[in-house]
Design an enzyme around this catalytic site. Structure first.
Site, PDB file in Angstrom:
ATOM      1  N   TYR A 148       0.949  -1.003   0.003  1.00 61.79           N
ATOM      2  CA  TYR A 148      -0.673   0.376   0.031  1.00 61.79           C
ATOM      3  C   TYR A 148       0.536   1.014  -0.115  1.00 61.79           C
ATOM      4  O   TYR A 148       0.431   2.388  -0.505  1.00 61.79           O
ATOM      5  CB  TYR A 148      -0.844  -0.225   1.194  1.00 61.79           C
ATOM      6  N   LYS A 189       3.846 -15.026   2.536  1.00 54.60           N
ATOM      7  CA  LYS A 189       3.380 -16.304   1.689  1.00 54.60           C
ATOM      8  C   LYS A 189       5.006 -15.907   1.347  1.00 54.60           C
ATOM      9  O   LYS A 189       5.508 -15.786  -0.312  1.00 54.60           O
ATOM     10  CB  LYS A 189       2.889 -15.535   0.349  1.00 54.60           C
ATOM     11  N   ASP A 194      -2.791 -17.619   1.733  1.00 54.17           N
ATOM     12  CA  ASP A 194      -3.779 -18.989   1.090  1.00 54.17           C
ATOM     13  C   ASP A 194      -4.372 -20.258   1.778  1.00 54.17           C
ATOM     14  O   ASP A 194      -5.939 -20.371   2.484  1.00 54.17           O
ATOM     15  CB  ASP A 194      -3.709 -19.189  -0.019  1.00 54.17           C
ATOM     16  N   ASP A 224      -5.588  -6.891   6.164  1.00 53.59           N
ATOM     17  CA  ASP A 224      -6.720  -6.069   5.345  1.00 53.59           C
ATOM     18  C   ASP A 224      -7.557  -7.081   4.944  1.00 53.59           C
ATOM     19  O   ASP A 224      -9.093  -7.050   5.523  1.00 53.59           O
ATOM     20  CB  ASP A 224      -6.264  -4.900   3.703  1.00 53.59           C
ATOM     21  N   ASP A 250     -10.977  -8.606   7.917  1.00 43.83           N
ATOM     22  CA  ASP A 250     -12.518  -8.215   7.071  1.00 43.83           C
ATOM     23  C   ASP A 250     -13.055  -9.957   7.290  1.00 43.83           C
ATOM     24  O   ASP A 250     -14.258  -9.966   7.242  1.00 43.83           O
ATOM     25  CB  ASP A 250     -12.745  -7.142   6.126  1.00 43.83           C
TER      26      ASP A 250
END
Length: 408
Positions: free
Chosen positions: A184, A235, A267, A291, A295
């Site tokens: 980001y 990852k 994942d 992020d 959620d």
């Protein structure tokens, strides 16, 4: 919720995003979360910046402010509130998403309570004039790098979860998200035309060792104060930045022999959050993974309208906000669930000001209100009483008033 985070390291001066606010210098260089102004005899006074924002933001902030004020007064605290525009509201007023005056008020406060930012009205604005950039600037320039997002399935709401009762019941985790680095914020980034005349968009996942170390320490300390289990999500089988992430987190584990460290690919973590969420205690991960996963975790609890968050730096004011969005489709209709913002106010007291008794008052009042069967539409089930944003706030206030001082 986990015990308060203790940090004493000081931050370097703030550099405000060019063209949006003047460059400012942090003159005080002291941990703002322990300062308070002169107050009435026997009371402490704190300066709180209120940033209602857009959509349902003003509605939930109004409710949370009343609850915060009442809980504080019962514990000998006085608050000086300063409300300032950000996001779309600021764009409409002055043409920028984060006015200098709003940033300065936030920076000089003891803690910041934010509602929500964004809305369809501004979707076609240029990137630097989108409401969400206000949140980007606040997080970066206040250097609040540690985002704490608790996800707990309350007994009263277990049937509101999208998962089966036996899977959701007893879930209690804390997601520690790195907030000011990664893809980001990484450079280079942009959209350009390549040698074939085709447009290409690109971003950079970038982490320095010190950025990983500081968020990992927050996560280890958080896990130590909970159930002593930390899962680092990355990852590392594909991304170089994740290889470094795993290396640094693993190296720090020897300093926390009482914390059990595991690693998981993102994942797999996304799958495991649905398959067996109770396996998680504390999760630490980078900006983009945090992020998404936080959620996802919110739906395990029954509604994104229930989850608060705290964004902390090593000094200066913390930023406290619900993780839900501005919900423009229900704005102004008294349908919003204010509990995430009320619980964010509790986190403000606990993590931002170190006032755990007042925080416990709010947490207990929320549970008491739910025990009485009051529900907004997002968490409603037959047999309970459907209420709006204002009435839910009024019921929480009644419960705050009825509670004796909580013990820590």
């Amino acid at each position: 919720m986990a015990a308060a985070l203790q940090t004493n390291t000081r931050l370097s001066p703030i550099n405000v995003f060019p063209g949006k606010c003047r460059s400012l210098t942090d003159h005080s260089r002291v941990p703002c979360r322990v300062r308070c102004a002169a107050a009435s005899p026997g009371k402490k006074r704190f300066n709180i910046a209120l940033l209602p924002g857009d959509g349902i933001g003003p509605e939930v902030i109004s409710v949370a402010k009343n609850v915060l004020q009442q809980a504080g007064s019962l514990e000998g605290l006085e608050f000086n509130f300063q409300e300032m525009p950000v996001g779309g509201a600021a764009l409409d007023l002055v043409g920028v998403p984060l006015p200098e005056e709003s940033f300065e008020a936030a920076k000089q406060s003891d803690a910041i309570l934010l509602g929500a930012i964004g809305g369809y009205k501004w979707d076609n604005n240029e990137k630097h004039l989108r409401p969400e950039m206000a949140l980007f600037y606040l997080r970066r320039d206040l250097k609040v790098f540690a985002n704490l997002r608790p996800a707990t399935v309350l007994p009263q709401l277990v049937d509101a979860s999208t998962l089966k009762r036996e899977v959701a019941e007893g879930v209690d985790m804390m997601i520690v998200r790195e907030l000011t680095g990664g893809i980001y914020f990484g450079e280079p980034r942009g959209i350009k035309t390549n040698e074939n005349g085709e447009e290409v968009g690109f971003n950079t996942e970038f982490y320095a060792a010190h950025e990983i170390d500081r968020i990992a320490r927050v996560a280890f300390e958080t896990a130590r104060k909970r159930r002593g289990k930390l899962c680092s999500v990355d990852k590392a089988n594909v991304l170089d930045a994740s290889i470094l992430w795993r290396k640094r987190v693993t190296a720090l584990a020897s300093e926390y022999p009482d914390v059990e460290l595991t690693h998981m690919y993102v994942d797999n973590a996304a799958m495991q959050l649905i398959r067996d969420p109770k396996q998680f205690d504390t999760i630490v991960t980078n900006n983009i993974f945090g992020d998404i996963l936080s959620d996802e975790a919110s739906m395990i609890t029954g509604s994104i309208g229930m989850l608060p968050s705290a964004s902390l730096g090593v000094s200066g004011p913390g930023l406290f906000e619900p993780i839900h969005g501005s919900a423009p489709d229900i704005a102004g209709q008294d349908k919003a669930n204010p509990l995430a913002t009320i619980l964010s106010a509790a986190m403000l007291l606990k993590y931002g000001l170190g006032e755990e008794k007042a925080a416990r008052r709010i947490e207990d009042a929320v549970l008491d209100t739910l025990n009485k069967g009051f529900r907004t539409g997002d968490i409603y089930s037959p047999g309970n009483k459907l209420v709006g944003c204002k009435e839910m706030g009024e019921e929480v206030l009644k419960s705050v008033d009825s509670k004796v001082a909580a013990t820590v």
